[in-house]
Design a protein around this motif. Structure first.
Motif, PDB file in Angstrom:
ATOM      1  N   VAL A   6      -9.717  83.554  26.734  1.00  0.00           N
ATOM      2  CA  VAL A   6      -8.406  82.938  26.882  1.00  0.00           C
ATOM      3  C   VAL A   6      -8.217  82.390  28.286  1.00  0.00           C
ATOM      4  CG1 VAL A   6      -7.361  85.162  27.486  1.00  0.00           C
ATOM      5  CG2 VAL A   6      -5.902  83.316  26.643  1.00  0.00           C
ATOM      6  N   THR A   7      -7.528  81.263  28.379  1.00  0.00           N
ATOM      7  CA  THR A   7      -7.118  80.700  29.660  1.00  0.00           C
ATOM      8  C   THR A   7      -5.597  80.583  29.647  1.00  0.00           C
ATOM      9  OG1 THR A   7      -9.140  79.431  30.029  1.00  0.00           O
ATOM     10  CG2 THR A   7      -7.171  78.681  31.176  1.00  0.00           C
ATOM     11  N   ILE A   8      -4.955  81.115  30.687  1.00  0.00           N
ATOM     12  CA  ILE A   8      -3.495  81.113  30.769  1.00  0.00           C
ATOM     13  C   ILE A   8      -3.069  80.237  31.943  1.00  0.00           C
ATOM     14  CG2 ILE A   8      -1.421  82.544  30.990  1.00  0.00           C
ATOM     15  CD1 ILE A   8      -3.335  84.921  30.127  1.00  0.00           C
ATOM     16  N   ILE A   9      -2.321  79.187  31.655  1.00  0.00           N
ATOM     17  CA  ILE A   9      -1.834  78.283  32.700  1.00  0.00           C
ATOM     18  C   ILE A   9      -0.474  78.792  33.168  1.00  0.00           C
ATOM     19  CG2 ILE A   9      -1.481  75.856  33.304  1.00  0.00           C
ATOM     20  CD1 ILE A   9      -2.579  75.232  30.433  1.00  0.00           C
ATOM     21  N   GLY A  10      -0.306  78.939  34.479  1.00  0.00           N
ATOM     22  CA  GLY A  10       0.932  79.497  34.981  1.00  0.00           C
ATOM     23  C   GLY A  10       1.009  80.993  34.709  1.00  0.00           C
ATOM     24  N   GLY A  11      -0.125  81.645  34.842  1.00  0.00           N
ATOM     25  CA  GLY A  11      -0.232  83.040  34.455  1.00  0.00           C
ATOM     26  C   GLY A  11       0.373  84.042  35.411  1.00  0.00           C
ATOM     27  N   THR A  12       1.040  83.577  36.463  1.00  0.00           N
ATOM     28  CA  THR A  12       1.730  84.508  37.369  1.00  0.00           C
ATOM     29  C   THR A  12       3.226  84.203  37.454  1.00  0.00           C
ATOM     30  OG1 THR A  12       1.240  83.132  39.306  1.00  0.00           O
ATOM     31  CG2 THR A  12      -0.333  84.884  38.786  1.00  0.00           C
ATOM     32  N   GLY A  13       3.709  83.340  36.568  1.00  0.00           N
ATOM     33  CA  GLY A  13       5.129  82.972  36.582  1.00  0.00           C
ATOM     34  C   GLY A  13       6.005  84.017  35.904  1.00  0.00           C
ATOM     35  N   LEU A  14       7.250  83.659  35.691  1.00  0.00           N
ATOM     36  CA  LEU A  14       8.244  84.578  35.137  1.00  0.00           C
ATOM     37  C   LEU A  14       7.771  85.212  33.837  1.00  0.00           C
ATOM     38  CD1 LEU A  14      11.088  85.835  35.050  1.00  0.00           C
ATOM     39  CD2 LEU A  14      11.871  83.742  33.908  1.00  0.00           C
ATOM     40  N   VAL A  15       7.329  84.383  32.898  1.00  0.00           N
ATOM     41  CA  VAL A  15       6.805  84.893  31.632  1.00  0.00           C
ATOM     42  C   VAL A  15       5.292  85.027  31.699  1.00  0.00           C
ATOM     43  CG1 VAL A  15       6.640  84.484  29.149  1.00  0.00           C
ATOM     44  CG2 VAL A  15       8.703  83.821  30.377  1.00  0.00           C
ATOM     45  N   GLY A  16       4.655  84.105  32.397  1.00  0.00           N
ATOM     46  CA  GLY A  16       3.203  84.073  32.459  1.00  0.00           C
ATOM     47  C   GLY A  16       2.574  85.358  32.966  1.00  0.00           C
ATOM     48  N   ASP A  73     -11.322  79.901  23.950  1.00  0.00           N
ATOM     49  CA  ASP A  73     -10.934  79.823  22.545  1.00  0.00           C
ATOM     50  C   ASP A  73      -9.423  79.696  22.405  1.00  0.00           C
ATOM     51  OD1 ASP A  73     -13.573  80.394  21.183  1.00  0.00           O
ATOM     52  OD2 ASP A  73     -13.414  82.162  22.460  1.00  0.00           O
ATOM     53  N   VAL A  74      -8.695  80.243  23.384  1.00  0.00           N
ATOM     54  CA  VAL A  74      -7.238  80.220  23.380  1.00  0.00           C
ATOM     55  C   VAL A  74      -6.740  79.665  24.703  1.00  0.00           C
ATOM     56  CG1 VAL A  74      -5.121  81.587  23.186  1.00  0.00           C
ATOM     57  CG2 VAL A  74      -7.171  82.270  21.903  1.00  0.00           C
ATOM     58  N   ILE A  75      -5.806  78.729  24.653  1.00  0.00           N
ATOM     59  CA  ILE A  75      -5.153  78.202  25.858  1.00  0.00           C
ATOM     60  C   ILE A  75      -3.661  78.502  25.717  1.00  0.00           C
ATOM     61  CG2 ILE A  75      -4.578  76.162  27.223  1.00  0.00           C
ATOM     62  CD1 ILE A  75      -7.159  74.872  26.152  1.00  0.00           C
ATOM     63  N   VAL A  76      -3.107  79.179  26.724  1.00  0.00           N
ATOM     64  CA  VAL A  76      -1.684  79.514  26.725  1.00  0.00           C
ATOM     65  C   VAL A  76      -1.008  78.739  27.846  1.00  0.00           C
ATOM     66  CG1 VAL A  76       0.042  81.339  26.923  1.00  0.00           C
ATOM     67  CG2 VAL A  76      -2.195  81.844  25.898  1.00  0.00           C
ATOM     68  N   ASN A  77      -0.053  77.895  27.491  1.00  0.00           N
ATOM     69  CA  ASN A  77       0.700  77.136  28.491  1.00  0.00           C
ATOM     70  C   ASN A  77       1.978  77.897  28.814  1.00  0.00           C
ATOM     71  OD1 ASN A  77       2.086  75.339  30.094  1.00  0.00           O
ATOM     72  ND2 ASN A  77       1.678  73.562  28.807  1.00  0.00           N
ATOM     73  N   ALA A  78       1.983  78.594  29.940  1.00  0.00           N
ATOM     74  CA  ALA A  78       3.151  79.378  30.358  1.00  0.00           C
ATOM     75  C   ALA A  78       3.851  78.752  31.553  1.00  0.00           C
ATOM     76  CB  ALA A  78       2.732  80.808  30.686  1.00  0.00           C
ATOM     77  N   LEU A  79       3.634  77.457  31.762  1.00  0.00           N
ATOM     78  CA  LEU A  79       4.301  76.760  32.861  1.00  0.00           C
ATOM     79  C   LEU A  79       5.783  76.570  32.530  1.00  0.00           C
ATOM     80  CD1 LEU A  79       1.667  74.014  33.708  1.00  0.00           C
ATOM     81  CD2 LEU A  79       2.257  76.001  35.106  1.00  0.00           C
ATOM     82  N   PRO A  80       6.637  76.513  33.535  1.00  0.00           N
ATOM     83  CA  PRO A  80       8.071  76.310  33.290  1.00  0.00           C
ATOM     84  C   PRO A  80       8.350  74.907  32.762  1.00  0.00           C
ATOM     85  CG  PRO A  80       7.604  76.173  35.636  1.00  0.00           C
ATOM     86  CD  PRO A  80       6.340  76.655  34.981  1.00  0.00           C
ATOM     87  N   GLY A  81       9.515  74.737  32.140  1.00  0.00           N
ATOM     88  CA  GLY A  81       9.888  73.451  31.579  1.00  0.00           C
ATOM     89  C   GLY A  81      10.041  72.356  32.614  1.00  0.00           C
ATOM     90  N   THR A  87       1.581  66.359  34.588  1.00  0.00           N
ATOM     91  CA  THR A  87       0.830  67.608  34.458  1.00  0.00           C
ATOM     92  C   THR A  87       0.686  67.998  32.996  1.00  0.00           C
ATOM     93  OG1 THR A  87       1.535  68.413  36.635  1.00  0.00           O
ATOM     94  CG2 THR A  87       0.787  70.069  35.054  1.00  0.00           C
ATOM     95  N   GLN A  88       1.782  67.871  32.228  1.00  0.00           N
ATOM     96  CA  GLN A  88       1.713  68.194  30.805  1.00  0.00           C
ATOM     97  C   GLN A  88       0.690  67.313  30.092  1.00  0.00           C
ATOM     98  OE1 GLN A  88       2.798  70.692  29.320  1.00  0.00           O
ATOM     99  NE2 GLN A  88       4.864  71.291  29.915  1.00  0.00           N
ATOM    100  N   GLN A  89       0.664  66.039  30.444  1.00  0.00           N
ATOM    101  CA  GLN A  89      -0.281  65.124  29.813  1.00  0.00           C
ATOM    102  C   GLN A  89      -1.716  65.480  30.177  1.00  0.00           C
ATOM    103  OE1 GLN A  89       0.161  62.754  27.512  1.00  0.00           O
ATOM    104  NE2 GLN A  89       2.314  63.351  27.424  1.00  0.00           N
ATOM    105  N   ALA A  90      -1.925  65.846  31.437  1.00  0.00           N
ATOM    106  CA  ALA A  90      -3.271  66.229  31.878  1.00  0.00           C
ATOM    107  C   ALA A  90      -3.749  67.472  31.134  1.00  0.00           C
ATOM    108  CB  ALA A  90      -3.276  66.478  33.384  1.00  0.00           C
ATOM    109  N   LEU A 105       2.172  76.386  22.942  1.00  0.00           N
ATOM    110  CA  LEU A 105       3.096  75.505  23.645  1.00  0.00           C
ATOM    111  C   LEU A 105       3.940  76.301  24.634  1.00  0.00           C
ATOM    112  CD1 LEU A 105       4.258  73.591  20.475  1.00  0.00           C
ATOM    113  CD2 LEU A 105       3.076  72.516  22.397  1.00  0.00           C
ATOM    114  N   GLY A 106       4.493  75.632  25.620  1.00  0.00           N
ATOM    115  CA  GLY A 106       5.350  76.286  26.609  1.00  0.00           C
ATOM    116  C   GLY A 106       6.756  76.467  26.062  1.00  0.00           C
ATOM    117  N   GLU A 107       6.915  77.292  25.060  1.00  0.00           N
ATOM    118  CA  GLU A 107       8.220  77.527  24.444  1.00  0.00           C
ATOM    119  C   GLU A 107       8.841  78.807  25.001  1.00  0.00           C
ATOM    120  OE1 GLU A 107      10.085  75.704  22.636  1.00  0.00           O
ATOM    121  OE2 GLU A 107       8.743  74.081  22.085  1.00  0.00           O
ATOM    122  N   PHE A 108       8.699  79.926  24.274  1.00  0.00           N
ATOM    123  CA  PHE A 108       9.189  81.237  24.729  1.00  0.00           C
ATOM    124  C   PHE A 108      10.696  81.210  25.028  1.00  0.00           C
ATOM    125  CE2 PHE A 108       4.884  80.463  26.625  1.00  0.00           C
ATOM    126  CZ  PHE A 108       4.173  81.095  25.625  1.00  0.00           C
ATOM    127  N   GLY A 109      11.460  80.754  24.061  1.00  0.00           N
ATOM    128  CA  GLY A 109      12.910  80.694  24.240  1.00  0.00           C
ATOM    129  C   GLY A 109      13.591  80.436  22.914  1.00  0.00           C
TER     130      GLY A 109
END
Length: 301
Positions: A6-16, A73-81, A87-90, A105-109
């Motif tokens: 797994v790769t987690i983007i924004g993995g040290t943020g509020l939810v990440g 195998d898994v990509i988790v987008n935990a970046l803020p809205g 960046t989202q496009q990249a 997706l960066g949902e979680f809400g």
């Protein structure tokens, strides 16, 4: 079958940070590697994750995501809205080039699919809807949107949403008996890990819907007030309610705060996930953990 990575983007943020922590603690044995993208790998949060086995990758404005997604195998987008569209496009383009089977997706809400603001939708939700459409049209793997309603640690204690535990005061739009769901950020992390396991296993992937709803705990303003009174040993606090229809009509004025939209959603009952959720898919009979309750949050204050 080999273990997924797994790769987690924004993995040290509020939810990440809680998502990352779930992968490197409770569910570490289910993954071959856990890679965390962080803007500051030297930070205390990053180093704590590294000490538990996470591989750190520096995230910068010109970050090349292909390398970070290689073998994932898994990509988790935990970046803020608030992250830029570029960046989202990249991220989406690199994810499309990768061999990832699952993309979060960066949902979680809130579940904005059920909103009813014709012609005056919040720009934040419109942005999420656009990203989701592009992701589902672009990515080869399974795209998951995880809706959690409010964060218990924020929405159920924060005065700006009408729940002020510290001052024993409560307010909202509409009825004080309208129930509101919330999920602890710790439980959100666990849910992402569990869904990743299910969605990468050929025998269970079909059980995972594209849109997943979880509800760690659900209570009305009246119920929250009574919980606070019982836990804190104080008299039941005052509840102030305002006309829901008027507050919804006021959203048609440009530039209204996103929090006002959220409070209307709460008043309309669209933040109540108690009757329609995927709790049993994610955590059947609380086999993997006990959902954090409103009372747990009140006791922690």
């Amino acid at each position: 079958m080999s273990l997924p990575s797994v790769t987690i983007i924004g993995g040290t943020g509020l939810v990440g940070q809680h998502i990352s922590n779930a992968f490197v603690t409770d569910f570490r044995s289910s993954f071959s590697r856990v890679r965390v993208l962080s803007r500051d790998p030297a930070s205390e949060k990053s180093q704590e994750l590294a000490s538990k086995g996470a591989e750190l990758v520096k995230l910068s404005d010109d970050n090349v995501f292909d390398e970070a997604f290689a073998g994932a195998d898994v990509i988790v987008n935990a970046l803020p809205g608030s992250v830029s569209e570029a960046t989202q496009q990249a991220i989406l383009q690199a994810a499309a080039r990768s061999s990832a089977k699952v993309y979060f997706l960066g949902e979680f809400g809130s579940d904005h699919r059920i909103n009813d603001f014709p012609g005056y939708e919040s720009p934040e939700w419109l942005k999420k809807q656009k990203v989701e459409g592009e992701a589902r049209n672009t990515l080869k793997g399974k795209v998951i949107a995880l809706y959690t309603s409010l964060f218990l640690e924020l929405g159920f204690v924060h005065p700006i949403l009408g729940i002020d535990i510290k001052n024993n005061a409560f307010s909202g739009y509409g009825s004080a008996t309208q129930r509101i769901s919330g999920t602890s950020v710790v439980d959100i992390g666990r849910a992402v890990a569990r869904l990743s396991i299910l969605a990468t296993n050929p025998t269970t992937v079909a059980s995972v819907p594209d849109h997943v709803r979880i509800a760690g705990s659900t209570a009305s303003l009246e119920e929250i007030r009574d919980i606070v009174a019982g836990v804190k040993g104080v008299a039941p606090g005052q509840i102030k309610t305002e006309d829901l229809a008027e507050k919804k009509a006021a959203l048609k004025v440009p530039g209204v705060s996103f929090l006002e939209y959220l409070k209307v959603v709460m008043g309309e009952g669209k933040a109540d996930f108690s009757s329609q959720n995927d709790n049993e898919l994610v955590n059947p009979n609380e086999k993997f953990w006990k959902w954090t309750s409103v009372e747990d949050i009140v006791r922690a204050q």
